[in-house]
Design a protein around this motif. Structure first.
Motif, PDB file in Angstrom:
ATOM      1  N   VAL A  37      62.878  86.358  54.327  1.00 26.66           N
ATOM      2  CA  VAL A  37      64.183  87.000  54.108  1.00 26.66           C
ATOM      3  C   VAL A  37      64.668  87.638  55.410  1.00 26.66           C
ATOM      4  O   VAL A  37      65.824  87.467  55.812  1.00 26.66           O
ATOM      5  CB  VAL A  37      64.093  88.037  52.969  1.00 26.66           C
ATOM      6  N   ASP A  38      63.781  88.366  56.089  1.00 28.81           N
ATOM      7  CA  ASP A  38      64.166  89.031  57.340  1.00 28.81           C
ATOM      8  C   ASP A  38      64.482  88.023  58.440  1.00 28.81           C
ATOM      9  O   ASP A  38      65.484  88.169  59.159  1.00 28.81           O
ATOM     10  CB  ASP A  38      63.051  89.981  57.811  1.00 28.81           C
ATOM     11  N   ALA A  39      63.652  87.002  58.586  1.00 25.51           N
ATOM     12  CA  ALA A  39      63.836  86.014  59.657  1.00 25.51           C
ATOM     13  C   ALA A  39      65.123  85.217  59.498  1.00 25.51           C
ATOM     14  O   ALA A  39      65.733  84.808  60.481  1.00 25.51           O
ATOM     15  CB  ALA A  39      62.643  85.062  59.705  1.00 25.51           C
ATOM     16  N   ASN A  40      65.551  85.018  58.238  1.00 28.45           N
ATOM     17  CA  ASN A  40      66.729  84.185  57.978  1.00 28.45           C
ATOM     18  C   ASN A  40      67.957  84.983  57.569  1.00 28.45           C
ATOM     19  O   ASN A  40      69.001  84.399  57.263  1.00 28.45           O
ATOM     20  CB  ASN A  40      66.402  83.139  56.901  1.00 28.45           C
ATOM     21  N   GLY A  41      67.846  86.299  57.556  1.00 24.84           N
ATOM     22  CA  GLY A  41      68.990  87.147  57.188  1.00 24.84           C
ATOM     23  C   GLY A  41      69.506  86.864  55.795  1.00 24.84           C
ATOM     24  O   GLY A  41      70.707  86.878  55.562  1.00 24.84           O
ATOM     25  N   ILE A  42      68.615  86.613  54.849  1.00 24.20           N
ATOM     26  CA  ILE A  42      69.014  86.288  53.471  1.00 24.20           C
ATOM     27  C   ILE A  42      69.416  87.569  52.740  1.00 24.20           C
ATOM     28  O   ILE A  42      68.670  88.546  52.726  1.00 24.20           O
ATOM     29  CB  ILE A  42      67.876  85.565  52.729  1.00 24.20           C
ATOM     30  N   GLU A  43      70.596  87.541  52.145  1.00 24.15           N
ATOM     31  CA  GLU A  43      71.085  88.684  51.376  1.00 24.15           C
ATOM     32  C   GLU A  43      70.468  88.684  49.975  1.00 24.15           C
ATOM     33  O   GLU A  43      70.232  87.612  49.410  1.00 24.15           O
ATOM     34  CB  GLU A  43      72.614  88.623  51.256  1.00 24.15           C
ATOM     35  N   PRO A  44      70.216  89.853  49.399  1.00 27.86           N
ATOM     36  CA  PRO A  44      69.644  89.925  48.047  1.00 27.86           C
ATOM     37  C   PRO A  44      70.445  89.154  46.997  1.00 27.86           C
ATOM     38  O   PRO A  44      69.878  88.614  46.052  1.00 27.86           O
ATOM     39  CB  PRO A  44      69.635  91.422  47.730  1.00 27.86           C
ATOM     40  N   THR A  45      71.759  89.060  47.188  1.00 32.11           N
ATOM     41  CA  THR A  45      72.594  88.347  46.212  1.00 32.11           C
ATOM     42  C   THR A  45      72.369  86.837  46.270  1.00 32.11           C
ATOM     43  O   THR A  45      72.855  86.119  45.403  1.00 32.11           O
ATOM     44  CB  THR A  45      74.088  88.644  46.445  1.00 32.11           C
ATOM     45  N   ASN A  46      71.651  86.375  47.293  1.00 34.51           N
ATOM     46  CA  ASN A  46      71.359  84.946  47.421  1.00 34.51           C
ATOM     47  C   ASN A  46      69.925  84.606  47.039  1.00 34.51           C
ATOM     48  O   ASN A  46      69.424  83.541  47.373  1.00 34.51           O
ATOM     49  CB  ASN A  46      71.650  84.471  48.848  1.00 34.51           C
ATOM     50  N   ILE A  47      69.253  85.516  46.357  1.00 28.56           N
ATOM     51  CA  ILE A  47      67.888  85.276  45.876  1.00 28.56           C
ATOM     52  C   ILE A  47      67.959  85.145  44.361  1.00 28.56           C
ATOM     53  O   ILE A  47      68.505  86.006  43.681  1.00 28.56           O
ATOM     54  CB  ILE A  47      66.937  86.417  46.287  1.00 28.56           C
TER      55      ILE A  47
END
Length: 105
Positions: free
Chosen positions: A80-90
């Motif tokens: 999540v941190d490495a790819n800048g994934i937002e919580p709304t996209n999980i």
């Protein structure tokens, strides 16, 4: 490894309301939400449904332990941190409709 019963959900709703000081008409003596609340909750959330519990393999039960859970969430955090994934996209999904058995090509 087990689903929740209707009564367990009703007790959980009561506990959450108490912890967060949410005003309610729940039964304080039984310490649970009413049946009417439960069925209205299901009506408000049509994506939820009753399902018959399925058997769980011993390998899956053995694999569900603290060490593996910590490893999973450590790995998830890195991704999540490495790819800048937002919580709304999980999203939480299950394997319904997908075969978990390998097939020969």
């Amino acid at each position: 490894m087990f689903g929740l019963t209707i009564n367990e959900i009703r007790r959980l709703a009561f506990e959450i309301a108490e912890i967060h000081n949410i005003q309610n008409n729940f039964n304080k003596e039984k310490r649970m939400a009413g049946k009417a609340w439960f069925y209205k909750f299901l009506k408000r959330h049509p994506q939820l449904s009753f399902r018959q519990p399925e058997n769980t393999s011993m390998n899956r039960i053995r694999g569900f332990n603290r060490e593996n859970m910590y490893h999973f969430f450590d790995l998830l955090e890195k991704i999540v941190d490495a790819n800048g994934i937002e919580p709304t996209n999980i999203f939480n999904v299950d394997e319904t409709g997908f075969s978990t058995i390998q097939k020969k090509a």
